[in-house]
Design a protein around this motif. Structure first.
Motif: not given
Length: 318
Positions: A8-15, A30-35
């Protein structure tokens, strides 16, 4: 990414106020890591950061305590995954490098892969930031070990056991220093890979202040040195006190040996006080070194309580 198919991969983006760039960041990942699960944490933005990120397909959450360190603390506590990718929301990092960074973490059973910034765009990486990064990374390397050339990069791939054993203390941009020192303190397997670094999109502005945040990062390094290596830290303080006492006492000793008299009693008292203070520093270092060993063992046990990268998940996704 065949080896990461069951992870399970989570992309975390602080903004914070990144409405101009956040849509591109979400779409690129989303394009590089579609899942992957893409989670954007909005830190009291006054623009449309949250709505733009949501429209681009990200899961958006809020963190009210201001500062990147506070956002990272919340992200690490709330999001459950096997592999974490963290990147800033300013579209300066190359999302297409993420699959290779994840694959390296899995293939080599690493806990941290840092994307070291490489750019030919002058505006992307200002000279002041570049110099400060080299200086601060070099200082941290001399204290904790030379494993990184770009300690302050905001682009990282991390294992679950790295994230769930990390006690966040920083509130602002000094969080990157804490992230690096956490891996070095526990002797985790880490790697650094070159990653392209781009200039911000037009209309996007950096939140990093070269002098203010550089000073905060320097203080963070000194604080981490005191907390992580107290015997060395307080031994230096002890040595400084003893050296100053010796310099001040030498003329008094020379006079005493030649005349049998002790002149300038205030100076003599100051020398004795500095010697006692040096002894106190040394005792503090010895005691705190034992305490630090216990804290390090607790963090290591928390680290060992999580599965190694590539061993599959142990819990369901939240």
């Amino acid at each position: 990414m065949p080896a990461s198919g069951m992870q399970r991969v989570a992309v975390l983006v602080p903004c914070f106020n990144e409405a101009v760039a956040i849509g591109k960041v979400v779409r690129d990942f989303a394009e590089s890591l579609p899942q992957a699960r893409i989670v954007v944490y909005d830190n009291n933005s006054t623009d449309d950061t949250a709505s733009v990120a949501r429209a681009a397909g990200a899961e958006v959450r809020q963190e009210r305590l201001q500062g990147k360190g506070n956002v990272v603390r919340r992200m690490f506590a709330d999001v459950d995954a096997d592999i974490y990718v963290m990147a800033d929301g300013d579209a300066t990092y190359d999302a297409s490098d993420a699959p290779a960074m994840i694959q390296r973490l899995l293939d080599e059973h690493l806990d941290l892969v840092v994307g070291s910034r490489v750019t030919e765009q002058h505006l992307a990486y200002r000279p002041g930031h570049r110099f400060g990064n080299r200086m601060l990374t070099g200082l941290a390397g001399r204290i904790f070990g030379r494993s990184f050339t770009d300690m302050l990069s905001g682009y990282r791939v991390m294992s679950r056991r790295y994230v769930k054993s990390f006690p966040v203390h920083a509130q602002g941009f000094e969080i990157e220093t804490e992230l690096a020192v956490h891996a070095l303190e526990l002797c985790m397997p880490v790697a650094e890979v070159p990653s392209r670094y781009f200039a911000r999109p037009e209309g996007s502005h950096s939140k990093l202040n070269t002098w203010r945040d550089g000073w905060r990062i320097l203080l963070a390094i000194l604080r981490l040195a005191k907390n992580g290596k107290p015997l060395a830290f307080f031994s230096l303080a002890c040595a400084a006190c003893l050296l100053l006492a010796a310099v001040l006492a030498w003329p008094l000793l020379a006079t005493y040996l030649s005349t049998g008299l002790v002149p300038r009693f205030p100076t003599a008292i100051l020398c004795a006080s500095l010697t006692l203070l040096g002894g106190v520093f040394l005792v503090c270092g010895l005691v705190l070194d034992t305490v630090t060993l216990g804290r390090r063992e607790q963090k290591h046990l928390a680290y060992l309580g999580q599965p190694a990268p590539g061993c599959g998940s142990t819990q369901g996704a939240r």
